[in-house]
Scaffold this motif. Structure first.
Motif, PDB file in Angstrom:
ATOM      1  N   VAL A  94      37.527  17.622   7.205  1.00 45.96           N
ATOM      2  CA  VAL A  94      38.659  18.166   7.942  1.00 45.96           C
ATOM      3  C   VAL A  94      39.345  17.072   8.763  1.00 45.96           C
ATOM      4  O   VAL A  94      38.680  16.259   9.413  1.00 45.96           O
ATOM      5  CB  VAL A  94      38.201  19.297   8.890  1.00 45.96           C
ATOM      6  CG1 VAL A  94      39.379  19.890   9.647  1.00 45.96           C
ATOM      7  CG2 VAL A  94      37.459  20.387   8.106  1.00 45.96           C
ATOM      8  N   LEU A  95      40.668  17.086   8.743  1.00 46.07           N
ATOM      9  CA  LEU A  95      41.470  16.204   9.590  1.00 46.07           C
ATOM     10  C   LEU A  95      42.121  17.046  10.675  1.00 46.07           C
ATOM     11  O   LEU A  95      42.914  17.951  10.385  1.00 46.07           O
ATOM     12  CB  LEU A  95      42.545  15.496   8.753  1.00 46.07           C
ATOM     13  CG  LEU A  95      43.529  14.606   9.525  1.00 46.07           C
ATOM     14  CD1 LEU A  95      42.815  13.441  10.198  1.00 46.07           C
ATOM     15  CD2 LEU A  95      44.634  14.098   8.595  1.00 46.07           C
ATOM     16  N   ASP A  96      41.771  16.778  11.918  1.00 42.20           N
ATOM     17  CA  ASP A  96      42.350  17.460  13.078  1.00 42.20           C
ATOM     18  C   ASP A  96      43.500  16.588  13.579  1.00 42.20           C
ATOM     19  O   ASP A  96      43.276  15.584  14.246  1.00 42.20           O
ATOM     20  CB  ASP A  96      41.274  17.632  14.153  1.00 42.20           C
ATOM     21  CG  ASP A  96      41.764  18.366  15.393  1.00 42.20           C
ATOM     22  OD1 ASP A  96      42.959  18.712  15.453  1.00 42.20           O
ATOM     23  OD2 ASP A  96      40.940  18.582  16.306  1.00 42.20           O
ATOM     24  N   VAL A  97      44.743  16.979  13.240  1.00 40.17           N
ATOM     25  CA  VAL A  97      45.875  16.083  13.506  1.00 40.17           C
ATOM     26  C   VAL A  97      46.471  16.254  14.905  1.00 40.17           C
ATOM     27  O   VAL A  97      47.351  15.492  15.292  1.00 40.17           O
ATOM     28  CB  VAL A  97      47.009  16.267  12.460  1.00 40.17           C
ATOM     29  CG1 VAL A  97      46.536  15.876  11.085  1.00 40.17           C
ATOM     30  CG2 VAL A  97      47.572  17.690  12.477  1.00 40.17           C
ATOM     31  N   ALA A  98      46.025  17.269  15.632  1.00 41.09           N
ATOM     32  CA  ALA A  98      46.538  17.485  16.992  1.00 41.09           C
ATOM     33  C   ALA A  98      45.355  17.774  17.894  1.00 41.09           C
ATOM     34  O   ALA A  98      45.215  18.853  18.462  1.00 41.09           O
ATOM     35  CB  ALA A  98      47.532  18.648  17.002  1.00 41.09           C
ATOM     36  N   ALA A  99      44.491  16.782  18.023  1.00 38.02           N
ATOM     37  CA  ALA A  99      43.176  16.995  18.639  1.00 38.02           C
ATOM     38  C   ALA A  99      43.239  17.376  20.108  1.00 38.02           C
ATOM     39  O   ALA A  99      42.342  18.036  20.615  1.00 38.02           O
ATOM     40  CB  ALA A  99      42.320  15.739  18.461  1.00 38.02           C
ATOM     41  N   GLY A 100      44.288  16.958  20.811  1.00 39.18           N
ATOM     42  CA  GLY A 100      44.321  17.222  22.240  1.00 39.18           C
ATOM     43  C   GLY A 100      43.099  16.620  22.912  1.00 39.18           C
ATOM     44  O   GLY A 100      42.744  15.465  22.664  1.00 39.18           O
ATOM     45  N   THR A 101      42.404  17.416  23.704  1.00 41.68           N
ATOM     46  CA  THR A 101      41.211  16.904  24.390  1.00 41.68           C
ATOM     47  C   THR A 101      39.936  17.119  23.581  1.00 41.68           C
ATOM     48  O   THR A 101      38.844  16.978  24.101  1.00 41.68           O
ATOM     49  CB  THR A 101      41.065  17.529  25.793  1.00 41.68           C
ATOM     50  OG1 THR A 101      40.955  18.953  25.663  1.00 41.68           O
ATOM     51  CG2 THR A 101      42.244  17.177  26.675  1.00 41.68           C
ATOM     52  N   MET A 142      45.526  11.540  25.324  1.00 36.50           N
ATOM     53  CA  MET A 142      44.763  12.698  24.835  1.00 36.50           C
ATOM     54  C   MET A 142      43.573  12.250  23.984  1.00 36.50           C
ATOM     55  O   MET A 142      42.464  12.783  24.105  1.00 36.50           O
ATOM     56  CB  MET A 142      45.663  13.612  23.998  1.00 36.50           C
ATOM     57  CG  MET A 142      46.499  14.574  24.812  1.00 36.50           C
ATOM     58  SD  MET A 142      45.501  15.879  25.572  1.00 36.50           S
ATOM     59  CE  MET A 142      46.759  17.099  25.924  1.00 36.50           C
ATOM     60  N   LEU A 143      43.793  11.270  23.124  1.00 33.72           N
ATOM     61  CA  LEU A 143      42.742  10.810  22.218  1.00 33.72           C
ATOM     62  C   LEU A 143      41.562  10.229  23.006  1.00 33.72           C
ATOM     63  O   LEU A 143      40.403  10.470  22.667  1.00 33.72           O
ATOM     64  CB  LEU A 143      43.334   9.759  21.271  1.00 33.72           C
ATOM     65  CG  LEU A 143      42.736   9.644  19.871  1.00 33.72           C
ATOM     66  CD1 LEU A 143      42.717  10.994  19.162  1.00 33.72           C
ATOM     67  CD2 LEU A 143      43.542   8.640  19.055  1.00 33.72           C
ATOM     68  N   ALA A 144      41.869   9.490  24.050  1.00 34.13           N
ATOM     69  CA  ALA A 144      40.812   8.926  24.895  1.00 34.13           C
ATOM     70  C   ALA A 144      40.020  10.031  25.585  1.00 34.13           C
ATOM     71  O   ALA A 144      38.789   9.973  25.699  1.00 34.13           O
ATOM     72  CB  ALA A 144      41.412   7.978  25.933  1.00 34.13           C
ATOM     73  N   LYS A 145      40.726  11.077  26.042  1.00 37.45           N
ATOM     74  CA  LYS A 145      40.053  12.199  26.698  1.00 37.45           C
ATOM     75  C   LYS A 145      39.177  12.959  25.692  1.00 37.45           C
ATOM     76  O   LYS A 145      38.060  13.386  26.015  1.00 37.45           O
ATOM     77  CB  LYS A 145      41.082  13.139  27.328  1.00 37.45           C
ATOM     78  CG  LYS A 145      40.503  14.391  27.967  1.00 37.45           C
ATOM     79  CD  LYS A 145      39.559  14.094  29.110  1.00 37.45           C
ATOM     80  CE  LYS A 145      40.294  13.796  30.391  1.00 37.45           C
ATOM     81  NZ  LYS A 145      39.392  13.722  31.552  1.00 37.45           N
ATOM     82  N   ALA A 146      39.670  13.117  24.459  1.00 40.29           N
ATOM     83  CA  ALA A 146      38.886  13.799  23.419  1.00 40.29           C
ATOM     84  C   ALA A 146      37.597  13.034  23.143  1.00 40.29           C
ATOM     85  O   ALA A 146      36.513  13.635  23.027  1.00 40.29           O
ATOM     86  CB  ALA A 146      39.714  13.921  22.135  1.00 40.29           C
TER      87      ALA A 146
END
Length: 270
Positions: free
Chosen positions: A64-71, A94-98
């Protein structure tokens, strides 16, 4: 060391800001730091149940590719359910927080900083499923950008892959119907998410937190039928739409619509 940004800047006329590039500036560190307060992972997991996991498993998806990962909420949920997940977002904050959130839960995310419109320049693989959740697709204000992003999602899917994309029920807001009362996505206590302005090409939402701080997002109010049509025009063969994780619903009732768009030809061999 540079101090985290705590103020959004929409200029002298916030309602004039209708630009697909703006989201990277909107998700300032101060807002991102509060985002999980807005979402509340435990409450959201309870509200969603196994919906996305079941949709993916029914289609035999593993990668699965999560293209809008947010946190990182859905990336972590899917990892814990046994899926192989790649986590992408257009906002480096956001990517760093995720990544930080996942690490606290014992996971190391495979992350990619990617703009959807040029997704395949950054992502060099094929997936069984692409997910674009959290009302994220509404950050694209231009139809050309929406078509380009959907085409990029389509291209990174295997021949029998599925795109799962959600959106707020903007039809109810645009048509001035009774506003949905459910709160599936924004489950945090003492947090309010409400439309401050809605017209045919802008939905400006205000997010108010218990400490008195407030942030905004300027998004495009996508109509449900319009999104379904775009998906089909890009090449998806079947689009099933759910309302707040239910197959049957009254049009004005759901907070969110979830579209499951399948790439495989109907009645075909793959």
């Amino acid at each position: 060391m540079q101090q985290p940004s705590t103020r959004q800047d929409y200029g002298s006329d916030p309602l004039a800001v209708r630009d697909s590039e703006k989201y990277q500036e909107e998700y300032i560190e101060g807002f991102v730091d509060k985002w999980d307060e807005l979402i509340d992972w435990d409450a959201r997991a309870q509200a969603e149940g196994q919906f996305f996991i079941e949709q993916l498993r029914e289609r035999g998806a593993k990668k699965v590719l999560d293209v809008a990962a947010g946190t990182g909420f859905h990336s972590v949920q899917l990892l814990e359910a046994g899926f192989e997940v790649t986590t992408a977002d257009g906002s480096p904050v956001m990517l760093a927080k995720a990544f930080e959130n996942a690490r606290r839960r014992g996971h190391i995310l495979r992350t990619v900083h990617a703009d959807w419109r040029w997704l395949n320049q950054s992502v060099h693989d094929l997936y069984d499923a692409v997910i674009c959740l959290g009302n994220s697709f509404t950050h694209l204000h231009e139809e050309l950008d929406r078509r380009k992003a959907l085409a990029e999602f389509y291209a990174t899917l295997r021949h029998d892959g599925v795109l799962i994309l959600d959106q707020r029920n903007y039809d109810a807001l645009l048509d001035h119907q009774v506003q949905p009362t459910h709160n599936y996505y924004y489950c945090g206590d003492n947090v309010r998410a409400e439309p401050e302005h809605v017209d045919d090409s802008l939905a400006r939402f205000k997010y108010s937190f218990s400490d008195g701080s407030a942030y905004h997002l300027n998004m495009f109010p996508l109509r449900k039928a319009y999104v379904q049509r775009l998906m089909r025009e890009v090449g998806f063969q079947r689009v099933d739409t759910y309302g707040d994780f239910q197959e049957t619903y009254r049009e004005t009732e759901p907070d969110f619509f979830i579209h499951c768009a399948e790439k495989a030809y109907l009645g075909g061999n793959g």
